[in-house]
Write a protein that holds these residues in place. Structure first.
Motif, PDB file in Angstrom:
ATOM      1  N   ASP A  64       0.812  -1.213   0.000  1.00  0.00           N
ATOM      2  CA  ASP A  64       0.000   0.000   0.000  1.00  0.00           C
ATOM      3  C   ASP A  64       0.854   1.274   0.000  1.00  0.00           C
ATOM      4  O   ASP A  64       0.588   2.210  -0.757  1.00  0.00           O
ATOM      5  CB  ASP A  64      -0.913   0.033   1.235  1.00  0.00           C
ATOM      6  CG  ASP A  64      -1.864  -1.138   1.307  1.00  0.00           C
ATOM      7  OD1 ASP A  64      -1.387  -2.284   1.280  1.00  0.00           O
ATOM      8  OD2 ASP A  64      -3.080  -0.916   1.406  1.00  0.00           O
ATOM      9  N   THR A  94      -3.020  -7.155  -4.410  1.00  0.00           N
ATOM     10  CA  THR A  94      -3.912  -7.416  -3.287  1.00  0.00           C
ATOM     11  C   THR A  94      -4.727  -8.670  -3.581  1.00  0.00           C
ATOM     12  O   THR A  94      -5.697  -8.639  -4.336  1.00  0.00           O
ATOM     13  CB  THR A  94      -4.846  -6.209  -3.050  1.00  0.00           C
ATOM     14  OG1 THR A  94      -4.062  -5.023  -2.906  1.00  0.00           O
ATOM     15  CG2 THR A  94      -5.687  -6.408  -1.794  1.00  0.00           C
ATOM     16  N   THR A  99     -10.424  -7.575   0.679  1.00  0.00           N
ATOM     17  CA  THR A  99      -9.542  -6.431   0.876  1.00  0.00           C
ATOM     18  C   THR A  99      -9.615  -5.493  -0.319  1.00  0.00           C
ATOM     19  O   THR A  99      -9.678  -4.270  -0.166  1.00  0.00           O
ATOM     20  CB  THR A  99      -8.092  -6.900   1.087  1.00  0.00           C
ATOM     21  OG1 THR A  99      -8.039  -7.801   2.187  1.00  0.00           O
ATOM     22  CG2 THR A  99      -7.176  -5.711   1.374  1.00  0.00           C
ATOM     23  N   ARG A 100      -9.605  -6.057  -1.531  1.00  0.00           N
ATOM     24  CA  ARG A 100      -9.731  -5.218  -2.724  1.00  0.00           C
ATOM     25  C   ARG A 100     -11.048  -4.445  -2.699  1.00  0.00           C
ATOM     26  O   ARG A 100     -11.092  -3.259  -3.037  1.00  0.00           O
ATOM     27  CB  ARG A 100      -9.655  -6.080  -3.994  1.00  0.00           C
ATOM     28  CG  ARG A 100      -8.319  -6.740  -4.235  1.00  0.00           C
ATOM     29  CD  ARG A 100      -8.212  -7.225  -5.664  1.00  0.00           C
ATOM     30  NE  ARG A 100      -9.250  -8.186  -6.022  1.00  0.00           N
ATOM     31  CZ  ARG A 100      -9.127  -9.503  -5.904  1.00  0.00           C
ATOM     32  NH1 ARG A 100      -8.002 -10.026  -5.420  1.00  0.00           N
ATOM     33  NH2 ARG A 100     -10.111 -10.315  -6.262  1.00  0.00           N
TER      34      ARG A 100
END
Length: 234
Positions: A64, A94, A99-100
């Motif tokens: 990130d 990712t 999470t995406r």
């Protein structure tokens, strides 16, 4: 001695962006913490510190944050294609679908709020890109452009992002009764060197060098949606 008005304004902007009061949606995420707590795999401040250090060293600090820095640098020279590339590379890196999804939702929420707060042509273009599916608008990438639009330096933008990430998880830990408010403040102070190291490490990496290795946390994130009761979105 008082600070110059521009520096004073930048510091206030940094605090605004990294505060849970800023409605980006990122503070509704536990990043697998809730699963680990419910399954009795994480208990107390020592386990919490280990969890946060693993995320900073093996995931957020080397994925990130790297994407954020490259997006910031692209935005700083008005190269939105570099911003889109950072977004696409982070999306590919990712692996956990949830999470995406949450990164995209919180990124678009951040973009919406920022567009109504700061007048900036790049934010307008990103809104148009998002509407036609030209960009995912992942949260770290949008945070980078917002930081640049708000006249923050690269370093301050990264530190604001990492600070909000850590404090968001500490807030989640308090709500999950892992630690109390006083313990959370001690953990935050102890993690300051980790946050600084994460910035310097990410600043030296290319997009092609992004990596992550947090299998236990990743699996906990995947299991989260099957929990009988959930306080958080991930």
């Amino acid at each position: 001695m008082s600070l110059p008005a521009s520096v004073f304004a930048q510091q206030l902007t940094l605090m605004q962006l990294s505060d849970s009061f800023f409605p980006s949606g990122s503070f509704t995420l536990s990043h697998g913490l809730e699963s680990l707590v419910q399954e009795n795999q994480l208990r107390g401040s020592e386990d919490l510190q280990t969890f946060l250090r693993l995320l900073l060293r093996n995931k957020v600090g080397v994925t990130d944050t790297v994407a954020l820095i490259h997006a910031y640098r692209g935005s700083a020279i008005a190269d939105l294609e570099a911003v889109r590339t950072a977004d696409a590379r982070l999306f590919a890196q990712t692996l956990v679908e949830k999470t995406r999804e949450t990164q995209r939702k919180s990124g678009r929420a951040l973009l919406m709020v920022a567009s109504s707060t700061w007048q900036d042509s790049q934010l307008d273009i990103l809104n148009q890109d998002a509407a036609i599916g030209k960009i995912n608008c992942l949260h770290p990438v949008v945070f980078a452009v917002v930081g640049r639009a708000a006249l923050l330096s690269e370093q301050d933008t990264v530190l604001g992002f990492l600070h909000s990430f850590v404090t968001g998880l500490l807030g989640a830990a308090i709500r999950l009764s892992v630690v109390g408010h006083l313990q959370a403040q001690r953990v935050l102070l102890q993690l300051a060197p980790e946050i600084e190291t994460a910035y310097h490490t990410a600043a030296s990496m290319s997009l092609e060098q992004m990596w992550s290795c947090t299998p236990t946390i990743d699996i906990a994130q995947m299991r989260h949606q099957k929990l009988a009761q959930r306080l958080f979105a991930s």
